[in-house]
Design a protein around this motif. Structure first.
Motif, PDB file in Angstrom:
ATOM      1  N   PRO A  84       0.792  -1.220   0.000  1.00 29.03           N
ATOM      2  CA  PRO A  84       0.000   0.000   0.000  1.00 29.03           C
ATOM      3  C   PRO A  84       0.829   1.276   0.000  1.00 29.03           C
ATOM      4  O   PRO A  84       1.888   1.345   0.621  1.00 29.03           O
ATOM      5  CB  PRO A  84      -0.802  -0.107   1.310  1.00 29.03           C
ATOM      6  CG  PRO A  84       0.016  -0.986   2.179  1.00 29.03           C
ATOM      7  CD  PRO A  84       0.650  -1.985   1.244  1.00 29.03           C
ATOM      8  N   LEU A  96       2.654   2.603  -2.070  1.00 30.67           N
ATOM      9  CA  LEU A  96       3.885   2.699  -2.854  1.00 30.67           C
ATOM     10  C   LEU A  96       3.621   3.232  -4.259  1.00 30.67           C
ATOM     11  O   LEU A  96       4.551   3.681  -4.941  1.00 30.67           O
ATOM     12  CB  LEU A  96       4.621   1.358  -2.860  1.00 30.67           C
ATOM     13  CG  LEU A  96       5.245   1.100  -1.477  1.00 30.67           C
ATOM     14  CD1 LEU A  96       5.591  -0.363  -1.280  1.00 30.67           C
ATOM     15  CD2 LEU A  96       6.474   1.985  -1.265  1.00 30.67           C
ATOM     16  N   ARG A 154       4.796  11.013  -1.926  1.00 28.82           N
ATOM     17  CA  ARG A 154       4.607  10.857  -0.484  1.00 28.82           C
ATOM     18  C   ARG A 154       5.937  11.005   0.247  1.00 28.82           C
ATOM     19  O   ARG A 154       6.902  10.291  -0.078  1.00 28.82           O
ATOM     20  CB  ARG A 154       4.021   9.452  -0.209  1.00 28.82           C
ATOM     21  CG  ARG A 154       3.907   9.113   1.258  1.00 28.82           C
ATOM     22  CD  ARG A 154       3.234   7.769   1.497  1.00 28.82           C
ATOM     23  NE  ARG A 154       4.019   6.628   1.104  1.00 28.82           N
ATOM     24  CZ  ARG A 154       4.169   5.528   1.862  1.00 28.82           C
ATOM     25  NH1 ARG A 154       3.584   5.456   3.033  1.00 28.82           N
ATOM     26  NH2 ARG A 154       4.881   4.527   1.413  1.00 28.82           N
ATOM     27  N   ASN A 181       8.180  -5.377  -1.118  1.00 28.18           N
ATOM     28  CA  ASN A 181       8.061  -4.262  -0.190  1.00 28.18           C
ATOM     29  C   ASN A 181       6.585  -4.212   0.177  1.00 28.18           C
ATOM     30  O   ASN A 181       5.762  -3.697  -0.578  1.00 28.18           O
ATOM     31  CB  ASN A 181       8.511  -2.940  -0.818  1.00 28.18           C
ATOM     32  CG  ASN A 181       8.455  -1.791   0.189  1.00 28.18           C
ATOM     33  OD1 ASN A 181       7.884  -1.929   1.275  1.00 28.18           O
ATOM     34  ND2 ASN A 181       9.040  -0.670  -0.177  1.00 28.18           N
ATOM     35  N   GLY A 197       5.205  -2.570   2.446  1.00 25.05           N
ATOM     36  CA  GLY A 197       4.789  -1.311   3.057  1.00 25.05           C
ATOM     37  C   GLY A 197       4.323  -1.554   4.489  1.00 25.05           C
ATOM     38  O   GLY A 197       4.905  -2.355   5.230  1.00 25.05           O
ATOM     39  N   HIS A 210      12.868  -2.480   2.141  1.00 17.93           N
ATOM     40  CA  HIS A 210      12.276  -1.215   2.576  1.00 17.93           C
ATOM     41  C   HIS A 210      13.170  -0.082   2.103  1.00 17.93           C
ATOM     42  O   HIS A 210      14.392  -0.134   2.296  1.00 17.93           O
ATOM     43  CB  HIS A 210      12.105  -1.166   4.094  1.00 17.93           C
ATOM     44  CG  HIS A 210      11.192  -2.248   4.567  1.00 17.93           C
ATOM     45  ND1 HIS A 210       9.839  -2.204   4.362  1.00 17.93           N
ATOM     46  CD2 HIS A 210      11.461  -3.443   5.147  1.00 17.93           C
ATOM     47  CE1 HIS A 210       9.304  -3.314   4.821  1.00 17.93           C
ATOM     48  NE2 HIS A 210      10.262  -4.093   5.294  1.00 17.93           N
ATOM     49  N   ILE A 211      12.550   0.890   1.506  1.00 22.05           N
ATOM     50  CA  ILE A 211      13.284   2.037   0.974  1.00 22.05           C
ATOM     51  C   ILE A 211      13.945   2.811   2.115  1.00 22.05           C
ATOM     52  O   ILE A 211      15.118   3.182   2.033  1.00 22.05           O
ATOM     53  CB  ILE A 211      12.309   2.942   0.189  1.00 22.05           C
ATOM     54  CG1 ILE A 211      11.755   2.178  -1.020  1.00 22.05           C
ATOM     55  CG2 ILE A 211      12.985   4.247  -0.230  1.00 22.05           C
ATOM     56  CD1 ILE A 211      10.520   2.793  -1.639  1.00 22.05           C
ATOM     57  N   SER A 212      13.167   3.057   3.153  1.00 17.67           N
ATOM     58  CA  SER A 212      13.682   3.801   4.315  1.00 17.67           C
ATOM     59  C   SER A 212      14.301   2.825   5.319  1.00 17.67           C
ATOM     60  O   SER A 212      14.054   1.612   5.251  1.00 17.67           O
ATOM     61  CB  SER A 212      12.536   4.573   4.981  1.00 17.67           C
ATOM     62  OG  SER A 212      11.567   3.668   5.497  1.00 17.67           O
ATOM     63  N   VAL A 221      13.737   1.457   8.348  1.00 19.32           N
ATOM     64  CA  VAL A 221      12.608   1.337   9.276  1.00 19.32           C
ATOM     65  C   VAL A 221      13.070   1.308  10.741  1.00 19.32           C
ATOM     66  O   VAL A 221      12.326   1.718  11.626  1.00 19.32           O
ATOM     67  CB  VAL A 221      11.749   0.086   8.956  1.00 19.32           C
ATOM     68  CG1 VAL A 221      10.912   0.325   7.708  1.00 19.32           C
ATOM     69  CG2 VAL A 221      12.602  -1.160   8.806  1.00 19.32           C
ATOM     70  N   ARG A 234      13.157   4.666  12.471  1.00 18.59           N
ATOM     71  CA  ARG A 234      11.891   5.413  12.456  1.00 18.59           C
ATOM     72  C   ARG A 234      11.044   5.056  13.691  1.00 18.59           C
ATOM     73  O   ARG A 234      11.582   4.612  14.697  1.00 18.59           O
ATOM     74  CB  ARG A 234      11.180   5.130  11.127  1.00 18.59           C
ATOM     75  CG  ARG A 234      12.018   5.600   9.922  1.00 18.59           C
ATOM     76  CD  ARG A 234      11.293   5.365   8.616  1.00 18.59           C
ATOM     77  NE  ARG A 234      10.059   6.137   8.544  1.00 18.59           N
ATOM     78  CZ  ARG A 234       9.108   5.922   7.629  1.00 18.59           C
ATOM     79  NH1 ARG A 234       9.279   4.963   6.717  1.00 18.59           N
ATOM     80  NH2 ARG A 234       8.012   6.662   7.618  1.00 18.59           N
TER      81      ARG A 234
HETATM   82  C1  DQA Z   1       8.316   1.116   3.742  1.00 17.98           C
HETATM   83  C2  DQA Z   1       8.391   1.308   5.272  1.00 17.98           C
HETATM   84  C3  DQA Z   1       7.037   1.035   5.918  1.00 17.98           C
HETATM   85  O1  DQA Z   1       7.120   1.229   7.315  1.00 17.98           O
HETATM   86  C4  DQA Z   1       6.000   1.994   5.353  1.00 17.98           C
HETATM   87  O2  DQA Z   1       4.732   1.700   5.894  1.00 17.98           O
HETATM   88  C5  DQA Z   1       5.973   2.006   3.857  1.00 17.98           C
HETATM   89  C6  DQA Z   1       7.233   1.959   3.129  1.00 17.98           C
HETATM   90  C7  DQA Z   1       9.652   1.475   3.070  1.00 17.98           C
HETATM   91  O3  DQA Z   1       9.817   1.102   1.900  1.00 17.98           O
HETATM   92  O4  DQA Z   1      10.506   2.150   3.660  1.00 17.98           O
HETATM   93  O5  DQA Z   1       4.920   2.138   3.257  1.00 17.98           O
HETATM   94  O6  DQA Z   1       8.061  -0.258   3.485  1.00 17.98           O
END
Ligand code: DQA
Length: 144
Positions: free
Chosen positions: A10, A12, A18, A74, A76, A100-102, A104, A107
């Motif tokens: 979701p 993405l 975003r 991913n 999400g 995961h792009i970020s 996590v 965060r």
């Molecule tokens: C994510 C990290 C998840 O916590 C977040 O809900 C996302 C993107 C990432 O790619 O960093 O939707 O999966």
């Protein structure tokens, strides 16, 4: 030709729009291009999907669970919430690589737990969209 399936959960679809300070300015189309480039170097094809509906992601996993050379996912926010997505991914025959792009782990605490990491062959976090390329590389490496 063997196919790497790249599944996106979701929100993405909003990549590039975003939270660009967290996720960067590249779009999901850019991610798809990157995956196809990396896969092509290894003689692999890519099937690339995104959905905002949990059951659709599960159906997609069921469709490819036996045929995929590997699954890059991913998921999400479902990463942190969904036993159902985990159970589906656990049935995949080939390697599953969680992306995961970020980062996590740097965060909010609710992003630190993943229902997927312990069933994944590999986990790539915090590398931006390059992580998808690394994940496709990992699927290719495990076939070699
Ligand atoms: C994510 C990290 C998840 O916590 C977040 O809900 C996302 C993107 C990432 O790619 O960093 O939707 O999966």
């Amino acid at each position: 030709m063997a196919t790497v399936v790249v599944l996106n959960g979701p929100n993405l679809n909003l990549l590039g729009v975003r939270d660009p300070q967290v996720y960067g300015s590249a779009t999901l189309a850019d991610v798809e291009t990157l995956c196809r480039e990396v896969a092509g170097r290894h003689g692999l094809e890519v099937e690339f999907r995104q959905t905002n509906h949990e059951g659709e992601l599960i159906d997609a996993v069921h469709e490819v669970r036996e045929s995929a050379a590997g699954v890059v996912v991913n998921a999400g926010a479902w990463t942190h919430t969904s036993v159902a997505v985990r159970d589906a991914l656990e049935t995949v025959v080939g390697p599953v690589v969680e992306v995961h792009i970020s980062n996590v782990h740097a965060r909010e605490p609710f992003r630190h737990h993943s229902y997927l990491s312990d069933i994944a062959a590999a986990v790539i976090v915090g590398c931006g969209i390059r992580g998808y390329g690394y994940a496709v590389e990992e699927v290719a490496a495990r076939r070699a």
